[in-house]
Scaffold this active site. Structure first.
Site, PDB file in Angstrom:
ATOM      1  N   LYS A   1      43.105  33.054  36.445  1.00  0.00           N
ATOM      2  CA  LYS A   1      43.030  34.385  35.830  1.00  0.00           C
ATOM      3  C   LYS A   1      44.139  34.564  34.790  1.00  0.00           C
ATOM      4  O   LYS A   1      45.166  33.909  34.866  1.00  0.00           O
ATOM      5  CB  LYS A   1      43.177  35.457  36.921  1.00  0.00           C
ATOM      6  CG  LYS A   1      42.171  35.308  38.052  1.00  0.00           C
ATOM      7  CD  LYS A   1      41.007  36.226  37.924  1.00  0.00           C
ATOM      8  CE  LYS A   1      41.399  37.623  38.321  1.00  0.00           C
ATOM      9  NZ  LYS A   1      40.270  38.525  38.410  1.00  0.00           N
TER      10      LYS A   1
ATOM     11  N   CYS B   1      47.723  60.372  65.307  1.00  0.00           N
ATOM     12  CA  CYS B   1      48.021  60.864  63.948  1.00  0.00           C
ATOM     13  C   CYS B   1      46.697  61.001  63.188  1.00  0.00           C
ATOM     14  O   CYS B   1      45.929  60.040  63.083  1.00  0.00           O
ATOM     15  CB  CYS B   1      48.933  59.885  63.227  1.00  0.00           C
ATOM     16  SG  CYS B   1      49.168  60.337  61.488  1.00  0.00           S
TER      17      CYS B   1
ATOM     18  N   CYS C   1      53.778  54.769  61.223  1.00  0.00           N
ATOM     19  CA  CYS C   1      53.591  55.824  62.194  1.00  0.00           C
ATOM     20  C   CYS C   1      52.858  55.170  63.354  1.00  0.00           C
ATOM     21  O   CYS C   1      51.855  54.493  63.150  1.00  0.00           O
ATOM     22  CB  CYS C   1      52.736  56.934  61.573  1.00  0.00           C
ATOM     23  SG  CYS C   1      52.184  58.132  62.790  1.00  0.00           S
TER      24      CYS C   1
ATOM     25  N   CYS D   1      51.782  63.631  60.671  1.00  0.00           N
ATOM     26  CA  CYS D   1      51.799  64.188  62.034  1.00  0.00           C
ATOM     27  C   CYS D   1      53.204  64.626  62.469  1.00  0.00           C
ATOM     28  O   CYS D   1      53.366  65.230  63.521  1.00  0.00           O
ATOM     29  CB  CYS D   1      51.212  63.186  63.025  1.00  0.00           C
ATOM     30  SG  CYS D   1      52.254  61.739  63.269  1.00  0.00           S
TER      31      CYS D   1
ATOM     32  N   CYS E   1      56.647  60.856  60.129  1.00  0.00           N
ATOM     33  CA  CYS E   1      55.367  60.720  59.441  1.00  0.00           C
ATOM     34  C   CYS E   1      55.071  62.029  58.693  1.00  0.00           C
ATOM     35  O   CYS E   1      55.097  63.098  59.298  1.00  0.00           O
ATOM     36  CB  CYS E   1      54.261  60.417  60.446  1.00  0.00           C
ATOM     37  SG  CYS E   1      52.607  60.500  59.735  1.00  0.00           S
TER      38      CYS E   1
ATOM     39  N   TYR F   1      25.627  30.362  33.653  1.00  0.00           N
ATOM     40  CA  TYR F   1      26.660  29.344  33.857  1.00  0.00           C
ATOM     41  C   TYR F   1      26.374  28.331  34.952  1.00  0.00           C
ATOM     42  O   TYR F   1      27.147  27.418  35.158  1.00  0.00           O
ATOM     43  CB  TYR F   1      28.032  29.976  34.071  1.00  0.00           C
ATOM     44  CG  TYR F   1      28.082  31.051  35.138  1.00  0.00           C
ATOM     45  CD1 TYR F   1      27.868  30.753  36.462  1.00  0.00           C
ATOM     46  CD2 TYR F   1      28.362  32.373  34.788  1.00  0.00           C
ATOM     47  CE1 TYR F   1      27.924  31.730  37.427  1.00  0.00           C
ATOM     48  CE2 TYR F   1      28.420  33.357  35.749  1.00  0.00           C
ATOM     49  CZ  TYR F   1      28.191  33.033  37.067  1.00  0.00           C
ATOM     50  OH  TYR F   1      28.232  34.006  38.011  1.00  0.00           O
TER      51      TYR F   1
ATOM     52  N   ASP G   1      33.898  38.888  32.484  1.00  0.00           N
ATOM     53  CA  ASP G   1      34.118  39.987  33.412  1.00  0.00           C
ATOM     54  C   ASP G   1      32.900  40.897  33.421  1.00  0.00           C
ATOM     55  O   ASP G   1      32.845  41.903  32.735  1.00  0.00           O
ATOM     56  CB  ASP G   1      35.349  40.763  32.976  1.00  0.00           C
ATOM     57  CG  ASP G   1      35.915  41.570  34.114  1.00  0.00           C
ATOM     58  OD1 ASP G   1      36.846  42.342  33.863  1.00  0.00           O
ATOM     59  OD2 ASP G   1      35.423  41.452  35.244  1.00  0.00           O
TER      60      ASP G   1
ATOM     61  N   LYS H   1      35.850  33.018  32.001  1.00  0.00           N
ATOM     62  CA  LYS H   1      35.356  33.784  33.144  1.00  0.00           C
ATOM     63  C   LYS H   1      35.009  35.173  32.625  1.00  0.00           C
ATOM     64  O   LYS H   1      35.886  35.993  32.339  1.00  0.00           O
ATOM     65  CB  LYS H   1      36.413  33.872  34.244  1.00  0.00           C
ATOM     66  CG  LYS H   1      35.898  34.544  35.491  1.00  0.00           C
ATOM     67  CD  LYS H   1      36.877  34.399  36.636  1.00  0.00           C
ATOM     68  CE  LYS H   1      36.290  34.919  37.933  1.00  0.00           C
ATOM     69  NZ  LYS H   1      36.021  36.355  37.911  1.00  0.00           N
TER      70      LYS H   1
ATOM     71  N   GLU I   1      35.035  27.041  31.174  1.00  0.00           N
ATOM     72  CA  GLU I   1      34.316  28.129  30.511  1.00  0.00           C
ATOM     73  C   GLU I   1      35.142  29.406  30.654  1.00  0.00           C
ATOM     74  O   GLU I   1      35.953  29.505  31.566  1.00  0.00           O
ATOM     75  CB  GLU I   1      32.977  28.393  31.232  1.00  0.00           C
ATOM     76  CG  GLU I   1      32.073  27.196  31.355  1.00  0.00           C
ATOM     77  CD  GLU I   1      31.178  27.299  32.582  1.00  0.00           C
ATOM     78  OE1 GLU I   1      30.687  28.397  32.884  1.00  0.00           O
ATOM     79  OE2 GLU I   1      30.997  26.269  33.247  1.00  0.00           O
TER      80      GLU I   1
HETATM   81  S1  IVH Z   1      30.833  29.735  38.482  1.00  0.00           S
HETATM   82  C1  IVH Z   1      30.319  28.671  42.968  1.00  0.00           C
HETATM   83  N1  IVH Z   1      31.309  30.343  35.995  1.00  0.00           N
HETATM   84  O1  IVH Z   1      33.125  34.692  38.775  1.00  0.00           O
HETATM   85  C2  IVH Z   1      30.864  29.063  41.645  1.00  0.00           C
HETATM   86  N2  IVH Z   1      31.486  32.067  37.609  1.00  0.00           N
HETATM   87  O2  IVH Z   1      34.533  34.487  41.565  1.00  0.00           O
HETATM   88  C3  IVH Z   1      30.037  30.066  41.004  1.00  0.00           C
HETATM   89  N3  IVH Z   1      32.029  34.248  36.698  1.00  0.00           N
HETATM   90  O3  IVH Z   1      30.641  35.686  41.041  1.00  0.00           O
HETATM   91  C4  IVH Z   1      30.665  30.764  39.894  1.00  0.00           C
HETATM   92  N4  IVH Z   1      32.126  33.652  34.593  1.00  0.00           N
HETATM   93  O4  IVH Z   1      30.520  36.549  38.702  1.00  0.00           O
HETATM   94  C5  IVH Z   1      31.254  30.800  37.250  1.00  0.00           C
HETATM   95  N5  IVH Z   1      31.661  30.747  33.748  1.00  0.00           N
HETATM   96  C6  IVH Z   1      31.599  31.194  34.997  1.00  0.00           C
HETATM   97  C7  IVH Z   1      31.832  32.547  35.320  1.00  0.00           C
HETATM   98  C8  IVH Z   1      31.777  32.935  36.654  1.00  0.00           C
HETATM   99  C9  IVH Z   1      32.234  34.653  35.437  1.00  0.00           C
HETATM  100  C10 IVH Z   1      32.128  35.122  37.882  1.00  0.00           C
HETATM  101  C11 IVH Z   1      30.882  35.200  38.707  1.00  0.00           C
HETATM  102  C12 IVH Z   1      31.240  34.842  40.101  1.00  0.00           C
HETATM  103  C13 IVH Z   1      32.716  35.013  40.079  1.00  0.00           C
HETATM  104  C14 IVH Z   1      33.331  34.036  41.067  1.00  0.00           C
END
Ligand code: IVH
Length: 681
Positions: free
Chosen positions: A329, A446, A441, A426, A423, A241, A130, A128, A126
């Site tokens: 990522k 300091c 330092c 200090c 430094c 999700y 933001d 991720k 899926e």
């Molecule tokens: S699964 C135990 N699926 O990513 C796994 N997370 O670093 C639970 N996030 O806190 C997360 N899209 O805020 C999952 N399709 C997705 C996601 C997702 C965004 C975020 C979520 C979570 C963070 C994990």
């Protein structure tokens, strides 16, 4: 969805009204579902608005028929004073991160090794998103509570705010294939689309309000409103999700969890890759990376999950994240700008960090005007000079860094950077630690180091002292009023009042915050000490393993290293910390200063105030004095009129009088009204 009731309604009898209200609610629920989840509306927006308007009018005239799960309940509830907190029944973990296709391949290898198989593993992938992670709790199909992820264990209750989001159903969709679970804890991401973010900021600019840095900040800021009618005006959306317990959905696959959520009326992203081998996941990742710029919302990577839940069970979790999932990522976006200067920052460990001051530039939605250059070697390696044009990027999307110099742009006027030999704060000689490539330092006195340690101590994950900001710490140290974080607990209103821009009231508030911070968890306490390499995660492990600070302070490196999650560097650093007399003295001073460390077991279960004596002072606003008195007495506590050495807690409302001063003099613990109420939750 016929309108037959509409034609023969007699608005004069209350049972007709009740039927009409029920009808409108049901219709609106259906249309919400068609519009927001199925993307397939069957009525016009204007028709929808007319029905909603009628419903609101009827509910206002006939309040006896109002209901918390009405589609009209999205417009906002009365403001709160503070968010309540809640412990998630299953912790909301984070995800392991990778940054390259190689990381994805090693993840797959790891999974196959742990599952002891050479066969292809099927994954569900899926985007991720933001945004801000939240948990929604549905009981018998009705939305009962929504909370933030918080630290993963405890989150803040934001139900009223989440209810204002159109794409959050207040009731789950009933259908023939699947009963509505008695309890469903579903997790998802709340976000604001790129377009809505732009208009929101434009609107704010017109009103002379501060702008949000990026869509995620805008979403988080909107969710953190105490007045949900403000949240209601923000264009928040959600994708779900996951669930805390897949058993309640009766499925054995991740992809099916998502489909079941969709059947229940919970919105999921349409960009799901279901049950696919690694090669297809890889292709999906490349596609997504290209597509992401055109997607209506920001994504920062791809989440890959082993599809079979049985396999997920076998793989299990580390203390931080599941072994069956990984977030890969995307590369942080880069921008070009000019280095105006290179200055040195001295941190709490004494490390001298060169920082590039830049011509401000917008990188992936955030204005960047400084970037870390890490250390002198890095500056040399990248050959960054004052006056250079450089590429900057937001590393891990948080701290910006200089990626590379565009040397072809040089004209010979650029100035090379030289690490100072003393430094800059200090003036003492600095030393270079060859192993770490860090110049430090080493002067314990300091001011930069002292300030850094105190700021760390007072920060959110540590003692979380409200109002003790960087500027205040700077003043306290510069005026030699405090020399270590332990000295914070010897401050007084009188001392604080003498500082710049510090009125009596603010001084009192800070004293109250310091007082309140005294009760803390073992993990926070350990983290606050600022032991090198012992971050929040390590502090939590230590707090689980050890009874008290005394036993950690005498633990050997071997004993520490035998703990899962603690390596030799961390172990040595802990031993080192406690080997230094001044650190042991500081810890002693903290304990003597009245810090109480909550034992894990104390925070849960029925509250008993047996034998504890309370005094109330100031104007209380949630409850009357006699109500609070009853509450305390019902739990076995006493309420008396004046503060003495026998008092355990002073509960303070607005404008507290001399009782507060008396309590502080005697070291009696001080609680706000909200703290007291939280004790009962
Ligand atoms: S699964 C135990 N699926 O990513 C796994 N997370 O670093 C639970 N996030 O806190 C997360 N899209 O805020 C999952 N399709 C997705 C996601 C997702 C965004 C975020 C979520 C979570 C963070 C994990």
């Amino acid at each position: 969805m016929t309108d037959s009731i509409n034609s023969n309604i007699n608005p004069n009898t209350s049972s007709d009204i009740e039927r009409r209200i029920a009808y409108l609610r049901q219709e609106l629920h259906q249309h919400n579902h068609r519009y927001f989840v199925l993307d397939d509306p069957v009525i016009s927006d204007a028709e929808y608005d007319r029905m909603m308007k009628e419903l609101i009018q009827l509910e206002e005239s006939w309040p006896q028929f109002s209901s918390p799960d009405s589609p009209s309940a999205r417009v906002g509830s009365p403001p709160l004073d503070k968010f309540d907190t809640v412990e998630h029944s299953v912790p909301m973990m984070s995800l392991d991160k990778g940054f390259t296709e190689e990381d994805l391949i090693s993840f797959d290898q790891r999974v196959r090794k742990l599952l002891n198989t050479d066969a292809d593993i099927l994954y569900t992938a899926e985007p991720k998103i933001d945004g801000v992670a939240v948990e929604l709790v549905y009981e018998n199909g009705v939305l009962k509570m929504a909370s933030t992820r918080g630290d993963g264990v405890t989150g803040e209750v934001i139900t009223a705010n989440v209810k204002t989001i159109q794409t959050v159903p207040l009731r789950l969709q009933k259908n023939n294939h699947q009963p509505v679970p008695a309890l469903l804890e579903v997790r998802g991401e709340i976000f604001i689309s790129k377009e809505n973010f732009k208009s929101l900021n434009e609107e704010r600019a017109n009103q002379n309000l501060s702008l949000f840095a990026n869509p995620r900040n805008a979403a988080a800021g909107s969710l953190r409103q105490l007045d949900s009618s403000i949240t209601a005006q923000r264009p928040l959306e959600i994708y779900k999700y996951n669930v805390s317990d897949a058993n309640v959905l009766g499925t054995d696959s991740q992809a099916e969890i998502l489909q079941k959520l969709k059947q229940l009326g919970l919105r999921i992203t349409p960009l799901i890759l279901s049950k696919s081998p690694l090669s297809e996941v890889m292709e999906y990742y490349r596609d997504l990376d290209v597509k992401r710029l055109e997607l209506p919302y920001e994504i920062d990577g791809m989440v890959v999950k082993v599809d079979r839940l049985e396999d997920q069970q076998v793989l299990g979790m580390t203390s931080r994240s599941p072994r069956w999932a990984i977030a890969i990522k995307f590369k942080a976006l880069q921008e070009r700008t000019r280095v105006l200067d290179i200055q040195i920052q001295v941190g709490r460990t004494g490390a001298l960090t060169p920082v590039a001051h830049l011509e401000p530039v917008n990188v992936a939605g955030v204005m960047v005007s400084r970037a870390t250059l890490h250390n002198a070697d890095e500056v040399l390696k990248k050959d960054v000079r004052i006056g250079d044009m450089v590429f900057v990027q937001r590393a891990g999307d948080v701290i910006p860094e200089v990626v590379k110099v565009i040397t072809s742009n040089r004209n010979g006027t650029e100035i090379q950077f030289v690490m100072p030999s003393v430094c800059p704060v200090c003036g003492m000689q600095v030393f270079r630690d060859e192993e770490e490539a860090v110049t430090r330092c080493v002067n314990d006195e300091c001011p930069a180091i002292i300030k850094g340690k105190i700021k760390h101590f007072a920060a959110k994950g540590a003692f979380d002292i409200d109002g003790l900001g960087d500027k205040l710490v700077d003043q306290l140290v510069d005026r030699k009023l405090i020399f270590s974080y332990a000295d914070l607990f010897a401050l007084s209103v009188e001392v604080l009042k003498g500082l710049d821009r510090m009125a009596e009231k603010s001084a009192q508030n800070i004293m109250l915050a310091i007082e309140n911070s005294k009760q803390t968890s073992f993990a926070r306490f350990l983290y606050a000490l600022g032991i090198r390499h012992a971050g929040e995660h390590i502090a939590r492990i230590l707090a689980e393993e050890f009874e008290d600070i005394e036993s950690i302070s005498i633990a050997t490196a071997e004993a520490l290293e035998s703990i899962d999650g603690i390596g030799p560097i961390v172990a040595d650093s802990i031993v080192d910390f406690f080997a230094q007399g001044k650190n042991r003295n500081t810890v002693d001073q903290l304990i003597k200063g009245g810090i109480t460390i909550e034992k894990k077991k104390d925070v849960k279960g029925e509250i008993s105030l047996n034998g504890l004596t309370f005094v109330l002072t100031g104007k209380l606003d949630t409850m009357t004095r006699s109500q609070i008195k009853q509450l305390i007495e019902a739990a076995g506590g006493n309420v008396t009129g004046s503060v003495s050495t026998k008092t355990d807690y002073l509960v303070v409302g607005e404008s507290p009088g001399s009782k507060l001063t008396q309590a502080q003099r005697l070291g009696v613990k001080v609680l706000s009204e909200a703290d007291l109420i939280n004790m009962f939750r």
